[in-house]
Enzyme design. Sequence first.
Site: not given
Length: 301
Positions: A54, A98, A121
């Site tokens: 990412k 995460q 997200d």
Amino acid sequence: MTATLISGRAIAAEIRAEIEERVRDLREREGLKPGLATVLVGEDPASQAYVGMKNRAAGELGIHSRQITLPAETSEMELLGLVQGLNVDPEIHGILVQSPLPAHIDEGRVLLAIDPSKDVDGFHPFNVGLLATGAEDVLKPCTPAGIVELLVRSGNPPAGKRVVVVGRSNIVGRPMASLLLRKGPGGDATVTVAHSRTPDLGAVTREADIVIVAVGRPRTLVGDMVRPGAVVIDVGSNRIDDPDTEMGYRYVGDVDFDEVVEVAAAITPVPGGVGPMTITMLLSNTVDAAVAIRSGGRAVS
Ligand SMILES: NC(=O)c1ccc[n+]([C@@H]2O[C@H](COP(=O)([O-])OP(=O)(O)OC[C@H]3O[C@@H](n4cnc5c(N)ncnc54)[C@H](OP(=O)(O)O)[C@@H]3O)[C@@H](O)[C@H]2O)c1
């Protein structure tokens, strides 16, 4: 019939080129550099790999990226404090913590602590609620948002189509249904969501013009469960042993590709289908968040 392949790699590359141009434009015209912070707690190798990918992808497109790695013993209080700092950090427009977090940390509490305007997200209940109520201007969960792009850009827009989503998870199935139900481009579908308690899954999927499978089990969708000419999107990513490969394993989807490719009109491969879209949409969300925060549009904290 042999299906056309919908290449996530090609479509992701197209979108990344567009994002790169947007980022360059924002920097040159407005002096704005979108910033993404990723937070990793512990040393899980798969999570380290995801976070690394990412950050690398962000850097390649000119997005500022900050990777924060904390030891597995980090307390929930410390993590919440860090998130609060990022919430008010003007260089950061997207915050990604995460998953999975160590067992002593309540993931839901951490998610709630993220400023919804930086929730790239798209998992914060505030954004989930906006999406479920059909709001236009919302940070969308990356995998389902990527699937909409795959459908639209491959010439298979969902409007007016019967779509069956197999799987009702919070990260794929449910937000997928919400997106497809929205009014306007990328939405306007007639949506059915199936799951492990759905009797005779094949009878349901055979009704669909578009089948999206997000289950996590190989061969969930086989050839006779698909209507000839349907479009099939395979979200699954299942590691299976394969002594013929260098690593001793490979990844397959939830769809029996060899059978379904003979029935469907179009299908995504695994790998190279949905996978490349997820990180791409994260980067797109980061740029959207930066623009919205700059304009004061979506800041809610
Ligand atoms: N490529 C990507 O970027 C990406 C991103 C996210 C996920 N994935 C992959 O997508 C897959 C699904 O992920 P997820 O997080 O959504 O999984 P999940 O949270 O485990 O949810 C799986 C869903 O599938 C349903 N299900 C299980 N067995 C079924 C069956 N036999 N028939 C019909 N439905 C069944 C479950 O039903 P119940 O609710 O009734 O249990 C559940 O709703 C995994 O392989 C994951 O690795 C890929």
